[in-house]
Enzyme design. Structure first.
Site, PDB file in Angstrom:
ATOM      1  N   HIS A  10       0.846  -1.207   0.000  1.00 13.71           N
ATOM      2  CA  HIS A  10       0.000   0.000   0.000  1.00 13.71           C
ATOM      3  C   HIS A  10       0.875   1.248   0.000  1.00 13.71           C
ATOM      4  O   HIS A  10       1.348   1.709   1.044  1.00 13.71           O
ATOM      5  CB  HIS A  10      -0.904  -0.029   1.246  1.00 13.71           C
ATOM      6  CG  HIS A  10      -1.961   1.031   1.264  1.00 13.71           C
ATOM      7  ND1 HIS A  10      -3.310   0.748   1.289  1.00 13.71           N
ATOM      8  CD2 HIS A  10      -1.877   2.387   1.282  1.00 13.71           C
ATOM      9  CE1 HIS A  10      -4.004   1.867   1.317  1.00 13.71           C
ATOM     10  NE2 HIS A  10      -3.157   2.886   1.314  1.00 13.71           N
ATOM     11  N   HIS A  12       1.117   5.009  -2.248  1.00 10.16           N
ATOM     12  CA  HIS A  12       0.653   5.918  -3.310  1.00 10.16           C
ATOM     13  C   HIS A  12       1.895   6.520  -3.962  1.00 10.16           C
ATOM     14  O   HIS A  12       2.705   7.138  -3.269  1.00 10.16           O
ATOM     15  CB  HIS A  12      -0.226   7.015  -2.721  1.00 10.16           C
ATOM     16  CG  HIS A  12      -1.446   6.484  -2.028  1.00 10.16           C
ATOM     17  ND1 HIS A  12      -2.669   6.412  -2.642  1.00 10.16           N
ATOM     18  CD2 HIS A  12      -1.627   5.975  -0.780  1.00 10.16           C
ATOM     19  CE1 HIS A  12      -3.567   5.897  -1.797  1.00 10.16           C
ATOM     20  NE2 HIS A  12      -2.954   5.624  -0.654  1.00 10.16           N
ATOM     21  N   HIS A 190      -9.846   1.463  -0.091  1.00  8.72           N
ATOM     22  CA  HIS A 190      -9.639   2.155   1.185  1.00  8.72           C
ATOM     23  C   HIS A 190     -10.958   2.160   1.963  1.00  8.72           C
ATOM     24  O   HIS A 190     -11.990   2.589   1.428  1.00  8.72           O
ATOM     25  CB  HIS A 190      -9.242   3.619   0.954  1.00  8.72           C
ATOM     26  CG  HIS A 190      -7.802   3.837   0.594  1.00  8.72           C
ATOM     27  ND1 HIS A 190      -7.243   3.359  -0.554  1.00  8.72           N
ATOM     28  CD2 HIS A 190      -6.810   4.518   1.244  1.00  8.72           C
ATOM     29  CE1 HIS A 190      -5.967   3.723  -0.603  1.00  8.72           C
ATOM     30  NE2 HIS A 190      -5.673   4.431   0.481  1.00  8.72           N
ATOM     31  N   GLU A 193     -10.730   3.569   7.714  1.00  8.91           N
ATOM     32  CA  GLU A 193      -9.747   4.515   8.239  1.00  8.91           C
ATOM     33  C   GLU A 193     -10.542   5.694   8.794  1.00  8.91           C
ATOM     34  O   GLU A 193     -10.573   5.930   9.988  1.00  8.91           O
ATOM     35  CB  GLU A 193      -8.780   4.961   7.127  1.00  8.91           C
ATOM     36  CG  GLU A 193      -7.719   5.958   7.593  1.00  8.91           C
ATOM     37  CD  GLU A 193      -6.923   6.586   6.444  1.00  8.91           C
ATOM     38  OE1 GLU A 193      -7.388   6.539   5.283  1.00  8.91           O
ATOM     39  OE2 GLU A 193      -5.853   7.155   6.718  1.00  8.91           O
ATOM     40  N   ASP A 271       1.958   3.913   3.064  1.00 10.50           N
ATOM     41  CA  ASP A 271       0.929   4.819   2.543  1.00 10.50           C
ATOM     42  C   ASP A 271       1.543   5.972   1.740  1.00 10.50           C
ATOM     43  O   ASP A 271       1.578   5.917   0.515  1.00 10.50           O
ATOM     44  CB  ASP A 271       0.070   5.346   3.693  1.00 10.50           C
ATOM     45  CG  ASP A 271      -1.385   5.587   3.315  1.00 10.50           C
ATOM     46  OD1 ASP A 271      -1.760   5.285   2.177  1.00 10.50           O
ATOM     47  OD2 ASP A 271      -2.148   6.067   4.173  1.00 10.50           O
ATOM     48  N   ASP A 272       1.985   7.020   2.412  1.00 10.16           N
ATOM     49  CA  ASP A 272       2.584   8.209   1.773  1.00 10.16           C
ATOM     50  C   ASP A 272       3.790   8.623   2.634  1.00 10.16           C
ATOM     51  O   ASP A 272       3.717   9.589   3.394  1.00 10.16           O
ATOM     52  CB  ASP A 272       1.566   9.359   1.739  1.00 10.16           C
ATOM     53  CG  ASP A 272       0.247   8.946   1.110  1.00 10.16           C
ATOM     54  OD1 ASP A 272       0.138   8.965  -0.120  1.00 10.16           O
ATOM     55  OD2 ASP A 272      -0.686   8.585   1.865  1.00 10.16           O
TER      56      ASP A 272
HETATM   57  N1  HPA Z   1      -5.531   7.929   1.810  1.00 10.79           N
HETATM   58  C1  HPA Z   1      -6.520   8.149   0.958  1.00 10.79           C
HETATM   59  N2  HPA Z   1      -6.339   8.677  -0.218  1.00 10.79           N
HETATM   60  C2  HPA Z   1      -5.106   8.987  -0.588  1.00 10.79           C
HETATM   61  C3  HPA Z   1      -4.041   8.765   0.249  1.00 10.79           C
HETATM   62  C4  HPA Z   1      -4.270   8.218   1.506  1.00 10.79           C
HETATM   63  O1  HPA Z   1      -3.329   7.978   2.289  1.00 10.79           O
HETATM   64  N3  HPA Z   1      -2.929   9.172  -0.392  1.00 10.79           N
HETATM   65  C5  HPA Z   1      -3.331   9.600  -1.589  1.00 10.79           C
HETATM   66  N4  HPA Z   1      -4.655   9.502  -1.715  1.00 10.79           N
HETATM   67 ZN    ZN Z   2      -3.686   4.939   1.191  1.00 14.93          ZN
END
Ligand code: HPA
Ligand code: ZN
Length: 325
Positions: A10, A12, A190, A193, A271-272
């Site tokens: 996971h 992005h 997703h 969360e 994630d990021d």
């Molecule tokens: N969550 C949801 N959408 C997203 C994310 C994230 O971490 N990063 C880029 N789009």
């Molecule tokens: Zn994500």
């Protein structure tokens, strides 16, 4: 622990862009996005909604396939340095050519070229998952799904949905997910969360996904936790992301260990990463510190992640060898 071989499911791609990389691109293009950085040059945002805005502003500096080629090389270098041997990354035709199929093919080609170069240099293997963006709405998601369906193959292996989980409902995106599934793509969404346990139930029921991005708020409903354990739905858990965005106050307070104890298939991702001041190595260190997870536990999680990867059997065998090396 941080040196162990890792599998990340996971990530992005734009969200993995180092802030200095985005600043450099913006300068090359005479684009003023200085407002998204703090005094130390890191990304600055207040909350999740603001994070999405900053994310989209940063992404505005990525304007050509060549930009994505450079981005992919930078991201994979960082992942490989963290011990990642296999990675699945979310790709967005929304940002790569505005959902135009011919443009999307060019972006995809550039990303794949970079992935091949990184595999030659660092041994890391990348696969792509096209993601539609929930707050852009179901109409755009259809176009995104068509781009995904047209380019599905052994490299472009999945389809998912990211963006603001609080907008719309999974069933609004059923057409897009059906289209992707019919093209042979594997599915993730997703949920759980910013939405509660019901958002996880809705994604599983309405989109028939086999993995959930995050999904951690399933812990608020133990009947759902049992159901996830029984059906083998995999959670792409991103503990550092959840802590950075304030979902949990600390790693210690994060439900990943309890979900794991209750038999849910959990995996670990970033994630990021630069947005959340993390790397895969840091996730491992923090999990070790918070839950005393040992090498055996991390090796079991890596194997569980590989089993849940969307790649073909040949690739899985090659990655398994990397995990055992
Ligand atoms: N969550 C949801 N959408 C997203 C994310 C994230 O971490 N990063 C880029 N789009
Ligand atoms: Zn994500």
């Amino acid at each position: 622990m941080s040196g162990l071989p890792k599998v990340e499911l996971h990530l992005h791609l734009e969200g993995a862009a180092p802030p200095a990389f985005i600043r450099r691109l913006a300068a090359e293009k005479h684009l003023d996005i200085s407002g998204i950085f703090d005094a130390r040059g890191n990304y600055r945002y207040r909350d999740f909604r603001d994070f999405l805005k900053v994310y989209e502003a940063a992404t505005s500096a990525l304007q050509t396939p060549e930009d994505y080629r450079r981005l992919t090389l930078a991201v994979l270098e960082e992942s490989a340095a963290s011990g990642v041997v296999y990675s699945e990354t979310f790709l967005s035709p929304d940002f790569c050519g505005g959902r135009d199929l011919a443009a999307w093919r060019e972006y995809l080609h550039a990303i794949r070229e970079a992935a091949e170069e990184a595999e030659r240099k660092q041994g890391i293997i990348l696969r792509g998952i096209v993601t539609c963006i929930r707050h852009f709405g179901p109409e755009k998601a259809r176009e995104t799904a068509l781009c995904a369906a047209e380019t599905a193959d052994h490299w472009l292996v999945g389809f998912g949905i990211a963006g603001d989980e609080r907008m719309g409902a999974p069933k609004d995106f059923r057409w897009a997910f059906d289209c992707a599934r019919e093209a042979g793509l594997r599915l993730t969404a997703h949920a759980g969360e910013w939405g509660g346990p019901d958002s996880v139930r809705d994604a599983v029921r309405d989109l028939a996904v086999e993995r959930i991005g995050h999904g951690v708020r399933a812990i608020e409903d133990l009947a759902l936790v049992d159901e996830l354990a029984e059906t083998g739905i995999v959670l792409e858990v991103c503990p550092g992301s959840n802590v950075a965005l304030g979902l949990y106050p600390s790693f210690r307070a994060h439900p990943i260990a309890e979900l794991d104890r209750r038999g849910v298939k959990v995996t670990v991702s970033t994630d990021d990463p630069p947005f959340f001041h993390t790397t895969m190595a840091r996730e491992y260190e923090e999990l070790h510190r918070a839950f005393d997870w040992d090498e055996g536990q991390f090796r079991r999680i890596a194997r569980q992640s590989l089993d849940a990867a969307f790649c073909d059997a040949d690739t899985r065998t090659r990655v398994a060898q990397k995990l055992e090396a």
